[in-house]
Every structure is written in C-alpha cells, then in structure tokens.
Design an enzyme around this catalytic site. Structure first.
Site, short mmCIF file in Angstrom:
data_model
loop_
_atom_site.label_atom_id
_atom_site.label_comp_id
_atom_site.label_asym_id
_atom_site.label_seq_id
_atom_site.Cartn_x
_atom_site.Cartn_y
_atom_site.Cartn_z
N SER A 129 111.46 92.55 15.71
CA SER A 129 110.36 93.02 14.86
C SER A 129 110.48 92.44 13.46
O SER A 129 111.58 92.30 12.93
CB SER A 129 110.37 94.55 14.78
OG SER A 129 109.35 95.00 13.90
N LYS A 183 112.03 98.52 21.48
CA LYS A 183 111.01 97.75 20.75
C LYS A 183 109.62 98.31 21.05
O LYS A 183 108.76 98.39 20.16
CB LYS A 183 111.08 96.28 21.15
CG LYS A 183 110.00 95.38 20.50
CD LYS A 183 109.98 95.50 18.98
CE LYS A 183 109.21 94.37 18.30
NZ LYS A 183 107.86 94.14 18.77
N HIS A 186 109.33 101.40 18.99
CA HIS A 186 109.15 100.94 17.60
C HIS A 186 107.70 100.60 17.34
O HIS A 186 107.10 101.02 16.34
CB HIS A 186 110.04 99.72 17.34
CG HIS A 186 109.69 98.94 16.10
ND1 HIS A 186 108.59 98.11 16.04
CD2 HIS A 186 110.28 98.88 14.88
CE1 HIS A 186 108.52 97.56 14.84
NE2 HIS A 186 109.53 98.02 14.12
N ASN A 187 107.10 99.83 18.24
CA ASN A 187 105.71 99.42 18.05
C ASN A 187 104.76 100.61 18.14
O ASN A 187 103.75 100.67 17.44
CB ASN A 187 105.32 98.37 19.08
CG ASN A 187 105.88 97.01 18.74
OD1 ASN A 187 106.84 96.89 17.97
ND2 ASN A 187 105.33 95.97 19.32
N GLU A 190 104.86 102.25 14.93
CA GLU A 190 104.09 101.38 14.03
C GLU A 190 102.59 101.66 14.14
O GLU A 190 101.89 101.73 13.11
CB GLU A 190 104.39 99.92 14.37
CG GLU A 190 103.63 98.88 13.59
CD GLU A 190 103.89 97.49 14.13
OE1 GLU A 190 102.91 96.76 14.38
OE2 GLU A 190 105.07 97.14 14.32
#
Length: 471
Positions: A129, A183, A186-187, A190
């Site tokens: 990222s 990930k 995480h996104n 986000e």
C-alpha cells in the site's frame, strides 16, 4: 563474470516500475521485465539506473537471478497472474520463490501457494500500500506465505519499505493468503475513511457554507491534531488546487462519481461469510456504487423533495462537531476492520499479530494516521483485545465524541445530505451497545412461519412453539 540479479520484477507499469527503482536505490540488482518490450525500453529510457537491468524474455530474466531465485509479479490480478505462473514453473527449481505484489484475492493466493508448493516453489502473497509515491519512496508491505521463504526476501522488502520511528513498515503477516487478506482489509478501512472525509466535506460545504479556501484551512488545521493523517493532509491540498483548464478550483470540476477496484467489495463479502459486521466498509463501497448512477440520481433530485431542516450551530461549533464526528467514525471503521482480521485469524489459524499490523500502517500506506500509534499501543497492551472500542483510550474518545457523531448525522438527515458512513457508524455503535436489538421478535417470527425454533433467556435448550393462527 556476469553479474547476477538479486530479484526479478515482472510488470513495469506504475507500481512495478516504482518498486523496481526503489529496490535499485537501496543497492539491489534488479532485473526488469515486461510482456511488452516497448514498455521495458521506455522505462530504461525514462528511468536509467545503474542497478536496474532490462530483460526481454522470462527465460533470460530467470537465468540471470541469484539462487534461490526471487521473482516478483506486479501485474493485473486475476487470470494474468495464473498465466505468468504457468510460464515461470518450467524455469524455476525447488526453493525458488514467486512474490505476488498485486491486489490478488486472498483465496487465489492460498490456491496458488498450495499449487506451487507441490512443485517445490514458494509463493508469497505480498500486500503493498502507498500508491505510486509509496512504491517509489517506501510503501507499507504485508507479506504472507512460507516463513522461511519470507526470510529470503525480508532484507529486500524491509529495505524498500517506509519507516515509522526508525522501524520498517514491513512485517511477516502469516501463512498462505494472510498478507493479501490484511491488504484487503486495509483497503476496506481506506474506503470507509475516504467516505467519512467526503461526508465531512458535504456537511461543511452544504450546511456550513464554507468556501474551498476555508475548507483547505479547516483540513490543514485538522492535520496538525488528532486527525493528522495522509488522507486529511491531501484533502487540504486538494481544496487549494486550481483548475488548469478553467477558472476556479479543480475539485468543483470533477465528476461526482467514484470507481473502485473491488477490494472493499471483497472485504464485505468475506465479512458476510464470516459473520462479522463491517457495515461502514460495506456502506462506503455501496456509496461508490450509488455515485455512479448519475442519470437516475439527477432524476431523483428533480422529483424527490428536499428536507428543509435548519442548522442550529454557529460556524465554529459546526466545524468542531464535524471534526469530532469524523474522528469517532474513523475509530469505529478501524474497530470493524480489526474485528474482521481477528475473526479471520481464528478462522484460518493465522495467529495474526494486530499490534504489529497496526504498526506497519503508520507510514507509507494510504491509511497512515497519527492514531495508528494508539492502535498499536492498544494491541500491544492487550493482544487478546476483542474490540478496539474496549481499549481505554478509544473508549474514552468515543464516549466523549459520540454526541457529535449523532449531531452530524442529524444535521445531514435534516439537510437531505447523503452521509451513509456516518449513519452506519451511529448504527454500529448503538447495535454494539444494545441491550435490546429486537432479535427476540425475529426469533419468534422465524419460529412462527418456518418452525426455525428459538432460545430462551430463562433456561437452556432449543424450543419450538405451536403458534396460534388466530388474531
């Protein structure tokens, strides 16, 4: 004697090129390959580097690598990854490794890891990222796979990663698809974070009447306090950016429609499968879907009457209310994301270390924020913490600011503004703390129409009632 490469990079689009140059900057000899030789040539013309070396076939690239050979894929997720893997298998030997640095679905990574392990090849799913700038100067890196294989690439990945308080924002996540799963989450966080910021903008602009210059000042001020983060910082800069094609600021000339690459949707699907509420992340993904329905939105705007609620707050109070609401919403979004990680860790036996995961988000990545230090501290103090909302620090902030979250939601409803993530934050908070959720009635309904049984509060066991059909 011919120089041997430390690692081979397959795929030289923005992210692959940037990572390759980052590796080269850190003293590693990097072999660069792209399916289109024209792209490889363009990269070498535009970015000449003494440690970056072009190759025009996979066999030449693999032949040039030190053993065990390390090949990193930075190509489009999906079938393209499987295609390149099949091309690499005849060229690799036992102990060699393939690193997938794209946004691959974690189940695909698990499948590929098992498939390649049967052939003696290690497969690492590496979440990355930070966008182009992060890849070039230091991203947050989330590697998963065989731990021994990770040790063989750790010096490279740690060297190119961002640094927070002198520590690399790279850590071994866990086996199989753990890196890509983290990930994905995480996104998802986000998505929620960006949607919350967009909703704070709507309140300040359409309820508070702030100009772009004033908005820039507000977000810049917020970026010096507890909201300090990469996304808040770039938001302040965006409101100052003048349009290069016409008069005014660029933000006012950008189409009100946002796309997505699918990671937020994946997180939502996995959460439903696992039975974990990440409603803010799901809502943020849905908000992007709705934003693309431009024609019907315009029709609905003309046909559906807008509420006429008034703003009872003066300017300074409104700005502070929105700030506190945004901060509270962010806490809840992160709490949902880490709750999903905790469940996945148990479901897949990954033994994820949440404090370490939070620590590698502190720099380099899109969701880097000041309060990730507080999240790191929370999980370091209590590794078994079941919810971020139970941590003393975050609990105190939620209790202090939740009235502002509710006030912001009310302002949006009264003004007819779309604040789905803010409303989802309020709903999650109240569902999470609910003494009465109405689920007893739902149990009764299900037993009534389908004999699905119910549980009681006064004794153990499963029951079915013969419901009277009379009114």
């Amino acid at each position: 004697m011919e120089m041997k490469m430390d690692i081979g990079m397959v795929g030289l689009a923005v992210m692959g090129r940037s990572l390759a140059l980052n590796m080269a900057d850190n003293g590693f000899q990097v072999g660069a390959y792209n399916r289109s030789s024209a792209v490889t040539e363009q990269v070498m013309r535009d970015h000449p580097h003494e440690n970056l070396h072009p190759y025009y076939s996979l066999i030449d690239l693999v032949s040039a690598l030190k053993r065990p050979r390390r090949v990193m894929l930075m190509i489009q997720a999906g079938k393209a990854v499987d295609t390149v893997i099949e091309q690499l298998i005849p060229l690799l030997d036992d102990g060699d490794m393939i690193l997938d640095g794209g946004n691959s679905f974690f189940e695909d990574t698990r499948r590929r890891a098992d498939y390649l392990a049967q052939r003696g090849i290690h497969y690492l799913g590496v979440g990355i990222s930070g966008g182009e700038e992060g890849a070039r100067r230091g991203p947050s890196i989330m590697p998963g796979g065989n731990p021994a294989a990770y040790e063989a690439v750790r010096p490279i990945l740690e060297a190119i990663s961002a640094k927070a308080e002198g520590q690399p924002c790279c850590a071994y996540i866990g086996p199989e698809g753990a890196g890509h799963y983290v990930k994905m989450v995480h996104n998802g966080i986000e998505y929620a974070d960006m949607q919350l910021i967009a909703e704070s903008y709507l309140l300040l602009k359409y309820v508070g009447g702030l100009t772009n210059a004033e908005l820039a000042e507000v977000y810049a001020a917020w970026d010096t306090g507890e909201l300090r983060s990469y996304l808040i910082g770039i938001t302040a800069r965006i409101f100052r950016e003048h349009d290069d094609l016409t008069a005014g600021e660029l933000v006012d000339h950008i189409l009100d429609s946002a796309s997505q690459k699918g990671t937020g949707r994946w997180a939502s699907i996995e959460a439903l499968k696992q039975g974990v509420d990440i409603s803010m992340i799901t809502t943020a993904a849905n908000a992007r879907v709705m934003s693309n329905d431009l024609a019907r939105r315009e029709q609905a705007y003309r046909l559906i009457e807008r509420p006429t609620g008034k703003n009872p707050l003066e300017r300074t109070a409104l700005i502070e209310t929105v700030r506190q609401a945004l901060y509270t919403g962010k806490i809840i979004a992160y709490a949902q994301g880490f709750a999903l990680l905790r469940d996945a860790s148990e479901c897949y036996g990954w033994n994820l270390h949440f404090g370490e995961i939070a620590s590698i988000f502190r720099a380099g990545c899109i969701i880097q924020a000041a309060f990730l230090n507080d999240i790191t501290d929370a999980f370091c103090k209590q590794p078994a913490l079941s919810s971020l909302l139970f941590d003393e620090f975050f609990l105190s902030r939620v209790n202090k600011y939740q009235n502002s979250l509710r006030a912001a939601a009310t302002l949006g409803i009264s003004a007819g503004l779309a604040l789905p993530a803010t409303l989802a934050a309020v709903s999650y908070l109240d569902s999470f703390r609910a003494r009465a959720a109405g689920a007893n009635l739902i149990q009764a309904q299900r037993d009534f129409f389908g004999a699905h049984t119910y549980q009681r509060i006064d004794r153990e066991g499963i029951y079915h009632h013969e419901w009277s059909e009379k009114a």
